[in-house]
Motif scaffolding. Sequence first.
Motif, PDB file in Angstrom:
ATOM      1  N   GLU A  86       0.854  -1.189   0.000  1.00 43.61           N
ATOM      2  CA  GLU A  86       0.000   0.000   0.000  1.00 43.61           C
ATOM      3  C   GLU A  86       0.891   1.240   0.000  1.00 43.61           C
ATOM      4  N   PRO A  87       1.199   1.772  -1.175  1.00 42.81           N
ATOM      5  CA  PRO A  87       2.071   2.950  -1.247  1.00 42.81           C
ATOM      6  C   PRO A  87       1.441   4.161  -0.574  1.00 42.81           C
ATOM      7  N   ILE A  88       2.289   5.007   0.012  1.00 44.31           N
ATOM      8  CA  ILE A  88       1.804   6.238   0.637  1.00 44.31           C
ATOM      9  C   ILE A  88       2.439   7.471  -0.010  1.00 44.31           C
ATOM     10  N   ASP A  89       3.181   7.255  -1.076  1.00 45.58           N
ATOM     11  CA  ASP A  89       3.823   8.376  -1.766  1.00 45.58           C
ATOM     12  C   ASP A  89       4.015   7.991  -3.230  1.00 45.58           C
ATOM     13  N   GLN A  90       4.416   8.972  -4.033  1.00 44.36           N
ATOM     14  CA  GLN A  90       4.698   8.693  -5.439  1.00 44.36           C
ATOM     15  C   GLN A  90       5.990   7.877  -5.560  1.00 44.36           C
ATOM     16  N   PRO A  91       6.047   6.915  -6.515  1.00 43.28           N
ATOM     17  CA  PRO A  91       7.248   6.090  -6.644  1.00 43.28           C
ATOM     18  C   PRO A  91       8.384   6.833  -7.343  1.00 43.28           C
ATOM     19  N   GLU A  92       9.582   6.393  -7.072  1.00 41.75           N
ATOM     20  CA  GLU A  92      10.752   6.865  -7.815  1.00 41.75           C
ATOM     21  C   GLU A  92      11.092   5.786  -8.853  1.00 41.75           C
ATOM     22  N   ILE A  93      10.950   6.118 -10.137  1.00 44.91           N
ATOM     23  CA  ILE A  93      11.172   5.160 -11.221  1.00 44.91           C
ATOM     24  C   ILE A  93      12.591   5.308 -11.752  1.00 44.91           C
ATOM     25  N   THR A  94      13.313   4.203 -11.800  1.00 44.97           N
ATOM     26  CA  THR A  94      14.686   4.214 -12.331  1.00 44.97           C
ATOM     27  C   THR A  94      14.884   3.002 -13.236  1.00 44.97           C
ATOM     28  N   ASP A  95      16.020   3.016 -13.949  1.00 42.56           N
ATOM     29  CA  ASP A  95      16.457   1.867 -14.766  1.00 42.56           C
ATOM     30  C   ASP A  95      15.374   1.389 -15.732  1.00 42.56           C
ATOM     31  N   ALA A  96      14.639   2.324 -16.317  1.00 44.46           N
ATOM     32  CA  ALA A  96      13.608   1.953 -17.289  1.00 44.46           C
ATOM     33  C   ALA A  96      14.270   1.611 -18.617  1.00 44.46           C
ATOM     34  N   HIS A  97      13.880   0.464 -19.182  1.00 44.92           N
ATOM     35  CA  HIS A  97      14.496   0.015 -20.447  1.00 44.92           C
ATOM     36  C   HIS A  97      13.421  -0.591 -21.337  1.00 44.92           C
ATOM     37  N   ILE A  98      13.483  -0.226 -22.638  1.00 50.46           N
ATOM     38  CA  ILE A  98      12.562  -0.794 -23.616  1.00 50.46           C
ATOM     39  C   ILE A  98      13.283  -1.010 -24.932  1.00 50.46           C
ATOM     40  N   GLN A  99      12.970  -2.131 -25.574  1.00 53.12           N
ATOM     41  CA  GLN A  99      13.540  -2.436 -26.888  1.00 53.12           C
ATOM     42  C   GLN A  99      12.567  -3.397 -27.575  1.00 53.12           C
ATOM     43  N   GLY A 100      12.245  -3.088 -28.815  1.00 51.72           N
ATOM     44  CA  GLY A 100      11.334  -3.950 -29.554  1.00 51.72           C
ATOM     45  C   GLY A 100      11.824  -5.380 -29.598  1.00 51.72           C
ATOM     46  N   GLY A 101      10.919  -6.338 -29.383  1.00 56.45           N
ATOM     47  CA  GLY A 101      11.283  -7.750 -29.412  1.00 56.45           C
ATOM     48  C   GLY A 101      11.837  -8.260 -28.105  1.00 56.45           C
ATOM     49  N   GLU A 102      11.912  -7.396 -27.062  1.00 60.49           N
ATOM     50  CA  GLU A 102      12.436  -7.807 -25.750  1.00 60.49           C
ATOM     51  C   GLU A 102      11.454  -7.372 -24.653  1.00 60.49           C
ATOM     52  N   PRO A 103      11.527  -8.022 -23.479  1.00 64.66           N
ATOM     53  CA  PRO A 103      10.713  -7.536 -22.353  1.00 64.66           C
ATOM     54  C   PRO A 103      11.185  -6.149 -21.921  1.00 64.66           C
ATOM     55  N   ASN A 297      -0.448   1.028  23.616  1.00 59.36           N
ATOM     56  CA  ASN A 297      -0.055  -0.392  23.682  1.00 59.36           C
ATOM     57  C   ASN A 297       0.490  -0.912  22.355  1.00 59.36           C
ATOM     58  N   ALA A 298       0.395  -0.115  21.292  1.00 60.51           N
ATOM     59  CA  ALA A 298       0.850  -0.556  19.969  1.00 60.51           C
ATOM     60  C   ALA A 298       2.213   0.046  19.640  1.00 60.51           C
ATOM     61  N   GLU A 299       2.854  -0.553  18.649  1.00 58.49           N
ATOM     62  CA  GLU A 299       4.141  -0.038  18.171  1.00 58.49           C
ATOM     63  C   GLU A 299       4.045   0.202  16.670  1.00 58.49           C
ATOM     64  N   VAL A 300       4.369   1.430  16.252  1.00 63.16           N
ATOM     65  CA  VAL A 300       4.341   1.762  14.826  1.00 63.16           C
ATOM     66  C   VAL A 300       5.220   2.987  14.590  1.00 63.16           C
ATOM     67  N   ASP A 301       5.990   2.938  13.523  1.00 56.62           N
ATOM     68  CA  ASP A 301       6.801   4.083  13.120  1.00 56.62           C
ATOM     69  C   ASP A 301       6.004   4.875  12.087  1.00 56.62           C
ATOM     70  N   VAL A 302       5.661   6.103  12.423  1.00 63.05           N
ATOM     71  CA  VAL A 302       4.828   6.925  11.550  1.00 63.05           C
ATOM     72  C   VAL A 302       5.695   7.610  10.501  1.00 63.05           C
ATOM     73  N   PRO A 303       5.472   7.308   9.208  1.00 59.64           N
ATOM     74  CA  PRO A 303       6.266   7.948   8.153  1.00 59.64           C
ATOM     75  C   PRO A 303       5.979   9.446   8.068  1.00 59.64           C
ATOM     76  N   GLU A 304       7.016  10.216   7.820  1.00 54.36           N
ATOM     77  CA  GLU A 304       6.877  11.667   7.749  1.00 54.36           C
ATOM     78  C   GLU A 304       5.941  12.091   6.624  1.00 54.36           C
ATOM     79  N   VAL A 305       5.943  11.320   5.535  1.00 48.79           N
ATOM     80  CA  VAL A 305       5.097  11.690   4.394  1.00 48.79           C
ATOM     81  C   VAL A 305       3.616  11.634   4.775  1.00 48.79           C
ATOM     82  N   MET A 306       3.246  10.705   5.669  1.00 54.50           N
ATOM     83  CA  MET A 306       1.861  10.623   6.106  1.00 54.50           C
ATOM     84  C   MET A 306       1.504  11.779   7.040  1.00 54.50           C
ATOM     85  N   VAL A 307       2.480  12.185   7.850  1.00 52.58           N
ATOM     86  CA  VAL A 307       2.265  13.346   8.722  1.00 52.58           C
ATOM     87  C   VAL A 307       2.066  14.599   7.879  1.00 52.58           C
TER      88      VAL A 307
END
Length: 427
Positions: A86-103, A297-307
């Motif tokens: 369950e993402p809570i922020d926009q993804p960082e996309i890297t290493d994108a590769h495309i070539q016809g005839g290949e995945p 009674n619970a344990e959770v690290d609250v991400p800054e992006v959610m704050v």
Amino acid sequence: MKVNKEEIGENKVKLEVEIEEERVEDALDEAYKKVVKKVDIDGFRKGKVPRTLLEKRYGEEVLHKDALDILIQQGYYEAVQEADIEPIDQPEITDAHIQGGEPATFTAEVEVKPDVELGNYTELEVEPEEVTVEAEDIEQELEAKRQEHAQLVGVDREVVEEGDFVTIDYEGYVDGETFEGGSAEDYNLEIGSESFVPGFEEQLTGVEVGAETTVEITFPENYQSDDLAGEDAEFEVKVKDIKRKEVPELDDEFAKDLGFETLDELKSDIEEDLAAEAEEKADRAYENQLVEAAVENAEVDVPEVMVEEEIDNMLEGQKMQMQQQGFDFDEYLEMTGMDEEALRDNFRGQAAERTKSNLVLEAIAEEEGIEVTEEEIDEKVEEIAKNQGQDQDPEQIKAFLQMQGQLDQLKDGLQMEKTMEFLKDNN
């Protein structure tokens, strides 16, 4: 499609995605249909250049960017589903590769909703507050109603006394010069209310109707206008009229004016209203204490992006509330001596607490299988429609909420309500 998930840090996941070559070819075709509309080649009408010629003239890479955009948009959504995150922020996309005839391949790094380690959340040692309505509370409410229905009436005297309501004209001077906001006509002032500049009202006692007098005051050092703070001023004042507040007697006649048969019936109604108000307040306090105990009674690290997202919500809520009250947000900031960043900092602590509480409540709902049905959503939408007016169509309201992306918020709110009921039933 192949997805490899790797946890690369606290609440952060890396997805390595590979998309089969058949879909790559489909994406290249879609990209071609988009790019060809912008290409001019002699001998061909616009949009009719064959793909092979287009790629020969400009290179196969001419389609790669648009095709990658298509594949990443589709592939990332599917990868999130497959990886069950369950993402809570926009993804960082890297290493994108495309070539016809290949995945095609790309890597996405994204922050995800944190895991919550629940502690005890049932049989908590929290007691609801006992609700009582004291006789003095009823008397205070009765007196407030008397004051609310008081009338201003003329008096058989010509001299101003403490407690009078006077109508005055005035004009103020500082160093012999008038100043902005320093004059008014037919201004209504209650003598002794301390609603005017300190020292002003007292000097009007003993003044006769029709008479003019000079009032000398010194503006406070902390006065809202910096230009006037600490300055000596003179006001030329004319008293034009005197009235006195007349409060109705507390009897059956007063009760009848408010729609009741007797004073005792009015008192009973007030007692019921105060009890209902106190019960609601106590219930809210009990809910807050239950949540606080479960969170403790619970344990959770609250991400800054959610704050930060919660701060955004609080800030928008503040702006909307001020707009509804007719206030300008920028003027409010100027008046309080803050900028928007300072206001965000003020919200930060509360936003962190809210976010943590929501995460714990969501985890309890998941643990206990608390879900919201379509019937419950429809009932809530019907309630909204009823509150908005008889002509409102629930189906239209539901469609509007769906279009605005607010139906999920409605569902989340209902789930929180049901989770709250669970906590109360089990403590």
